[in-house]
Design an enzyme around this catalytic site. Structure first.
Site, PDB file in Angstrom:
ATOM      1  N   ASN A   1       0.925  -1.366  -0.304  1.00 52.25           N
ATOM      2  CA  ASN A   1       0.042  -0.138  -0.108  1.00 52.25           C
ATOM      3  C   ASN A   1       0.735   1.506   0.006  1.00 52.25           C
ATOM      4  OD1 ASN A   1      -1.616  -2.068  -0.096  1.00 52.25           O
ATOM      5  ND2 ASN A   1      -2.789  -1.180   2.630  1.00 52.25           N
TER       6      ASN A   1
ATOM      7  N   HIS B   1       5.618  -0.231  -2.525  1.00 55.68           N
ATOM      8  CA  HIS B   1       5.716   1.119  -3.240  1.00 55.68           C
ATOM      9  C   HIS B   1       5.709   2.309  -3.791  1.00 55.68           C
ATOM     10  CE1 HIS B   1       3.534  -3.138  -4.919  1.00 55.68           C
ATOM     11  NE2 HIS B   1       4.451  -3.325  -5.344  1.00 55.68           N
TER      12      HIS B   1
ATOM     13  N   CYS C   1      16.786  15.588 -11.748  1.00 51.79           N
ATOM     14  CA  CYS C   1      17.458  15.726 -10.422  1.00 51.79           C
ATOM     15  C   CYS C   1      16.914  14.314  -9.707  1.00 51.79           C
ATOM     16  CB  CYS C   1      17.810  16.489  -9.768  1.00 51.79           C
ATOM     17  SG  CYS C   1      16.672  16.623  -8.420  1.00 51.79           S
TER      18      CYS C   1
ATOM     19  N   GLY D   1      -5.663  -8.752   3.437  1.00 57.15           N
ATOM     20  CA  GLY D   1      -6.024  -8.178   2.304  1.00 57.15           C
ATOM     21  C   GLY D   1      -5.351  -7.576   1.637  1.00 57.15           C
TER      22      GLY D   1
ATOM     23  N   SER E   1      -4.976  -9.282  -2.409  1.00 62.64           N
ATOM     24  CA  SER E   1      -5.663 -10.402  -4.388  1.00 62.64           C
ATOM     25  C   SER E   1      -4.132 -11.205  -4.797  1.00 62.64           C
ATOM     26  CB  SER E   1      -6.187  -9.837  -5.138  1.00 62.64           C
ATOM     27  OG  SER E   1      -5.406  -8.828  -6.075  1.00 62.64           O
TER      28      SER E   1
ATOM     29  N   ASN F   1      -8.571 -12.589   4.159  1.00 63.65           N
ATOM     30  CA  ASN F   1      -9.338 -12.312   3.348  1.00 63.65           C
ATOM     31  C   ASN F   1     -10.427 -12.338   3.336  1.00 63.65           C
ATOM     32  OD1 ASN F   1      -9.656 -11.751   0.679  1.00 63.65           O
ATOM     33  ND2 ASN F   1      -7.891 -11.096  -0.107  1.00 63.65           N
TER      34      ASN F   1
END
Ligand code: BV8
Ligand code: ZN
Length: 267
Positions: A103, A143, A154, A214, A216, A240
């Protein structure tokens, strides 16, 4: 809720030494944030995957910044939920717990900071985190993060919370050092994950348990973290409401929402 499953999962967690927690958009659904692939994963008839790419940014930086600006406001306006907080407390109260998240909403970090404030002892710099702050056990953000930017020229990367004026390309945010266009410090589809994934994979080799919450489990290479744990002899516990490609590998798969299930697992 599956009482026997919870008991089995609690037993695995209590016996584990090194635990790697892998979370996805589903853990933030209970804070009100849209997931990627759920019905709510649409924005202005675009699928997230169409906008979260370097090509989309090159073609229309204004549109992509408008989407990230909206997501930044959404993330800033919601709170870490009981699952984020339970995991943050577990990471402070017990050694060997590492939270790795796909996330970019910053909610694990906010939960860690809230919990660090609850544990004054930790605030004395007992646990230095990846960002050099003290007291909080910050997550590994595979991520990137909505509240960080990176210069397209730069490469400078820094925290950024100012509102985004995506009215025109001319008003998009520019680099504080070289005035070139900034981009979100986010890993887009087709882009490498860099050092964070290497750290995660090496921890996965040593983990006794991977608690998957949580996700997939379709995005790679993040989803492979759980399979690396399994292949190295560890176990998987999954939380899940739906089955995923990891369900068949899981020792325990708990069909429920994170905010409901995770606190009863880790308390
Ligand atoms: C790379 C930042 C190479 C963006 C993200 C074909 C096959 C396999 C792989 C590929 C392929 N084609 C391309 C690839 C690679 C690609 C990929 O995996 N594509 C997928 C779609 C097939 N991967 C990449 O491109 C990666 N880079 O491979 O680079 C390379 C190497 C070297 C040099 C150059 C290049 C980069 C991937 C990173 C992309 N960026 N995020 C942004 O956020 O804006 S990924 C994005 O998806 C989000 O981070 C999100 O977290 C992540 C994964 O999705 P989930 O978190 O799982 O969310 P999702 O909605 O899918 O699922 C939610 C789950 O929660 C569901 O299961 C639901 O049931 C559950 N849930 C719902 N409510 C709850 C709940 N669970 C608990 N409680 C609830 N209440
Ligand atoms: Zn710059």
């Amino acid at each position: 809720m599956d009482a026997q499953g919870i008991e089995n999962a609690r037993e695995l967690l209590s016996r584990a030494g090194a635990v790697l927690v892998l979370t996805g958009a589903g853990i933030s659904a209970d804070s009100g944030l849209a997931t990627f692939r759920g019905a709510d994963g649409l924005w202005r008839n675009y699928r997230a995957q169409e906008l979260a790419t370097p090509e989309a940014f090159a073609e229309d930086p204004r549109l992509v910044w408008e989407w990230y600006g909206m997501r930044r406001e959404a993330a800033a306006s919601c709170e870490p939920n009981a699952a984020h907080l339970a995991l943050a407390r577990l990471a402070v109260e017990r050694n060997g717990i590492t939270i790795v998240t796909q996330n970019v909403d910053g909610l694990h970090t906010r939960a860690a900071e809230q919990v660090a404030a609850e544990h004054p002892t930790a605030a004395e710099g007992q646990i230095a985190s990846t960002d050099g702050d003290t007291g909080a056990r910050l997550p590994l953000e595979l991520h990137g993060c909505l509240f960080r930017v990176r210069c397209t020229q730069c490469g400078e990367r820094y925290g950024h919370r100012e509102p985004i004026d995506s009215g025109s390309v001319a008003t998009l945010p520019t680099c504080r050092s070289c005035s070139s266009m900034l981009r979100p410090d986010i890993v887009w589809f087709g882009e490498p994950l860099g050092e964070a994934i290497e750290i995660a994979f090496s921890m996965a080799q040593e983990a006794d348990l991977c608690l998957v919450v949580g996700t997939s489990a379709v995005v790679q290479p993040a989803a492979s973290i759980a399979t690396v744990v399994r292949q190295a002899g560890g176990s998987i516990v999954e939380v899940n409401p739906e089955p995923t490609p990891l369900t068949s590998l899981a020792a325990v798969s708990l069909r429920g929402g994170a905010a409901e299930v995770v606190p009863s697992l880790v308390s």
